[in-house]
Design an enzyme around this catalytic site. Structure first.
Site, PDB file in Angstrom:
ATOM      1  N   HIS A 235      -3.025  -2.320   8.950  1.00 67.46           N
ATOM      2  CA  HIS A 235      -2.239  -1.471   8.048  1.00 67.46           C
ATOM      3  C   HIS A 235      -2.915  -1.270   6.690  1.00 67.46           C
ATOM      4  CE1 HIS A 235       0.960  -1.711  11.002  1.00 67.46           C
ATOM      5  NE2 HIS A 235       0.957  -3.031  10.912  1.00 67.46           N
ATOM      6  N   GLU A 275       3.494   9.761   1.297  1.00 70.17           N
ATOM      7  CA  GLU A 275       2.821   9.425   2.546  1.00 70.17           C
ATOM      8  C   GLU A 275       3.708   9.787   3.741  1.00 70.17           C
ATOM      9  OE1 GLU A 275       1.249   5.494   2.606  1.00 70.17           O
ATOM     10  OE2 GLU A 275       0.183   5.745   0.708  1.00 70.17           O
ATOM     11  N   ARG A 292       1.901   6.141  -8.454  1.00 75.30           N
ATOM     12  CA  ARG A 292       0.719   5.816  -9.259  1.00 75.30           C
ATOM     13  C   ARG A 292      -0.449   6.636  -8.756  1.00 75.30           C
ATOM     14  NH1 ARG A 292      -1.939   3.069  -5.301  1.00 75.30           N
ATOM     15  NH2 ARG A 292      -0.689   1.780  -3.906  1.00 75.30           N
TER      16      ARG A 292
END
Length: 656
Positions: A235, A275, A292
């Site tokens: 991941h 995402e 960010r």
């Protein structure tokens, strides 16, 4: 007008922000721990303030020390970089309370998007597609087990406050669920101080595609294309590229508009990344929003021609975004990899120690974002990333070729790196065809040679022997010297090989058992060896450090130890008496001193690595000579710790 920027971070991102800030006329302030006193970001900034000891909890996560550094230097704004305090809503509020501009989104947006449960609910309300699952208020074990029956298997357990794969579990069947819930809660509590979990239907072998968004306080929001981050290990992102080879123009627009909805739904300001998971049918689902600047932002900069840090500062000053959506154009292709000091052949264990040489490759379309230089040391205190290596090309194949060459031509002496692993990924046919999913590395790359211990061939050993041949004194000496035969013994990893070197003038022949190789020496100077190998002129870079030799040639790098003059193993299986560290770690105890008698198998040193204690034992009977390590020292794998000389009794028994 803001004038002085404090960067509340370290390493390559601090260097990256400082460069743009100085180019825009800002004064810059670096903060640093005691371990980073001589770091690149400290030297580049106009001013620098030490904020504590090496431990991140006492320095880079110490918000009070950072705010005090801003006060004493007169900084009026703070850029958090990524990691550390970048997504900490309490720190963002503390900056505001101190009269400082936080170069990032409002604390309310950070707090909302920091919760997978709350952010998913907010995205559903905003009309952004989400993965079906359970994100209810009651997240007890019993409730999750009941909800899983409605969701179906396979499913994902996720830490609501999580990231980086921690607190995340793939569950294939009901029998696995209860145990994985328990483990995910424990991981989440340990990593984030919060054990709240959510469940999601597993999207099998998806693409991981993220959208770069920007918003200002005037209600404007845009997206700057997408980045494909599907190549992952546990991941963790390994390769990032823009644009995605899987995304069509229609899908790009749909995802971009959804990402802008997500930003507007939380009154966002500044840089953010939304995402998504994309299935094989190009259906996309909200995953999370990172509030960010992302590690992989350079690929977006290279295909848009925009400086995203400059955009962040523009928004922080209250001005409108530099471009409208229609004015944003994508050009060419960019790919980024993260060059780490780690050993892929030993489970990607981090490497620490001095960087004897670090020389990024040069060439058209290449960019290196780094915070280290030759002579620096990689310490165990922080992430061991050496650099982000990014290549741009007019098309994807051009970017791939440039990146492979950049990785092969970058010189790193002193620590093992993952660059061969990275170049093999970029050269892989599946990646080249644009078909890599999040399952690619696990399914198709787990047996790759870059993940196996390196075995040196005769040509690599011959080049090492060339450098180590003590008879070489210069080109004039080669032509005039009489023919000689010299044995050279080399250690590589756990293997030791012996070569017989026959030198006649500048022609060297190397025999290793039945294998023979011949090289013609052209020149040797300043760490550069020039040879002719089978009629082809080649160059080899090298660096000698004690009995260690680091080499680079043919797009490969390797290292050996010169053990020619070390004593051979004694009788009865006794070793050389040169006791080395078995892995990178910290010395927590030294149990012997010079002059002490020891027996084979006695524990000499206790090494702590990967949260476990490892005894380092004597390989022979004898007398302790020199002890090279002390309690508290950080050591590298194969570093010499203790020397044992044979006792008179042992020598007599061996001679008999």
């Amino acid at each position: 007008m803001l004038k002085k920027l404090l960067i509340a971070n370290r390493g390559e991102i601090a260097v990256r922000v400082i460069k743009t800030a100085k180019a825009l006329g800002y004064r810059t302030v670096a903060v640093y721990s005691e371990a980073d006193a001589k770091a690149m970001h400290v030297e580049l900034a106009d001013e620098a303030v030490c904020i504590g000891p090496a431990q991140v909890s006492a320095s880079y996560l110490n918000s009070d020390s950072i705010l005090e550094a801003a006060r004493k230097t007169g900084a009026d704004c703070i850029h958090p970089g990524y990691g550390f305090l970048s997504e900490n809503s309490t720190f963002a509020n503390a900056c505001k309370d101190a009269g400082l501009v936080f170069v990032g989104p409002p604390a309310s947006a950070i707090e909302l998007m920091g919760s997978k449960r709350r952010s998913k609910i907010a995205m559903q309300e905003a009309g952004v597609p989400v993965v079906p699952g359970y994100e209810g208020n009651n997240a007890s074990d019993d409730e999750l087990i009941a909800a899983a029956k409605d969701i179906g298997y396979p499913l994902m357990i996720k830490a609501s406050a999580g990231g980086g794969g921690r607190g995340m579990r793939l569950v294939e069947s009901e029998s696995e669920l209860a145990d994985n819930i328990k483990r995910a809660r424990s991981e989440s509590k340990q990593a984030f101080g919060d054990d709240e979990l959510i469940l999601e239907k597993a999207v099998i072998e998806p693409r991981h595609v993220e959208i770069q968004v920007f918003a200002d306080r005037h209600g404007n929001a845009v997206y700057l294309g997408e980045r494909d981050c599907s190549v992952q290990r546990r991941h963790q992102k390994v390769v990032e590229e823009a644009p995605s080879p899987f995304v069509t123009p229609e899908l790009r627009q749909a995802m971009g508009e959804a990402a802008v909805k997500a930003a507007l739904a939380c009154n966002y300001e500044g840089a953010g990344t939304v995402e998504f998971l994309v299935d094989k049918h190009r259906n996309f689902y909200f995953l999370e929003m990172n509030t960010r600047l992302q590690v992989e932002h350079p690929v977006t900069e290279l295909i848009t021609g925009q400086d995203l840090v400059a955009w962040q500062l523009t928004v922080a000053e209250g001005r409108e975004l530099p471009l409208t959506q229609d004015e944003i154009q994508l050009n060419g292709h960019a790919i980024e990899v993260r060059l780490y000091a780690e050993d892929p052949a030993h489970g990607f264990t981090p490497e620490t120690g001095p960087l004897y040489a670090f020389e990024p490759a040069e060439g058209e379309g290449l960019r290196y974002d780094t915070g280290v230089r030759s002579g620096d040391s990689i310490t165990p205190h922080y992430d061991p990333m050496l650099a982000k290596v990014i290549a741009w090309g007019q098309n994807r194949d051009e970017a791939r070729r440039r990146l492979i060459r950049a990785l092969e031509d970058t010189t790193v002496f002193g620590v093992t790196t993952n660059r061969h692993f990275l170049s093999r990924i970029i050269a892989d046919d599946t990646f080249g065809a644009g078909e890599a999913t999040t399952a690619f590395l696990q399914q198709a790359f787990s047996e790759d040679p870059s993940l196996q211990p390196q075995t040196l061939d005769i040509r690599q050993l011959a080049l090492a022997a060339c450098v180590l041949d003590h008879g070489i004194a210069g080109q004039s000496a080669w032509s005039n010297a009489p023919a000689t035969m010299t044995p050279i013994k080399l250690e590589s990893g756990d293997a030791t090989v012996e070569l017989l070197v026959t030198r006649s003038g500048n022609r060297l022949t190397f025999n290793m058992g039945e294998t023979r190789h011949t090289l013609v020496l052209e020149s040797q100077r300043d760490g550069l060896l020039c040879i002719i190998d089978n009629g082809v002129r080649q160059t080899c870079q090298y660096h000698r450090q004690g009995d260690s030799l680091y080499l680079q040639a043919f797009g490969q790098s390797w290292s050996v130890r010169d053990v020619t003059h070390q004593p051979a193993q004694g009788a009865g299986g006794a070793g050389s008496g040169r006791i080395q560290a078995t892995m990178d770690g910290a010395i927590i105890d030294v149990l012997v001193e010079a002059g002490q008698s020891v027996r084979q198998g006695d524990t000499l040193v206790i090494l702590e690595a990967m949260k476990m204690e490892h005894p380092v034992k004597a390989d022979r009977d004898g007398i302790v000579g020199e002890v090279h390590a002390g309690k508290g020292d950080q050591v590298k794998r194969r570093q010499l710790l203790v020397e044992i000389s044979a006792s008179e009794t042992a020598e007599q028994e061996s001679n008999a």
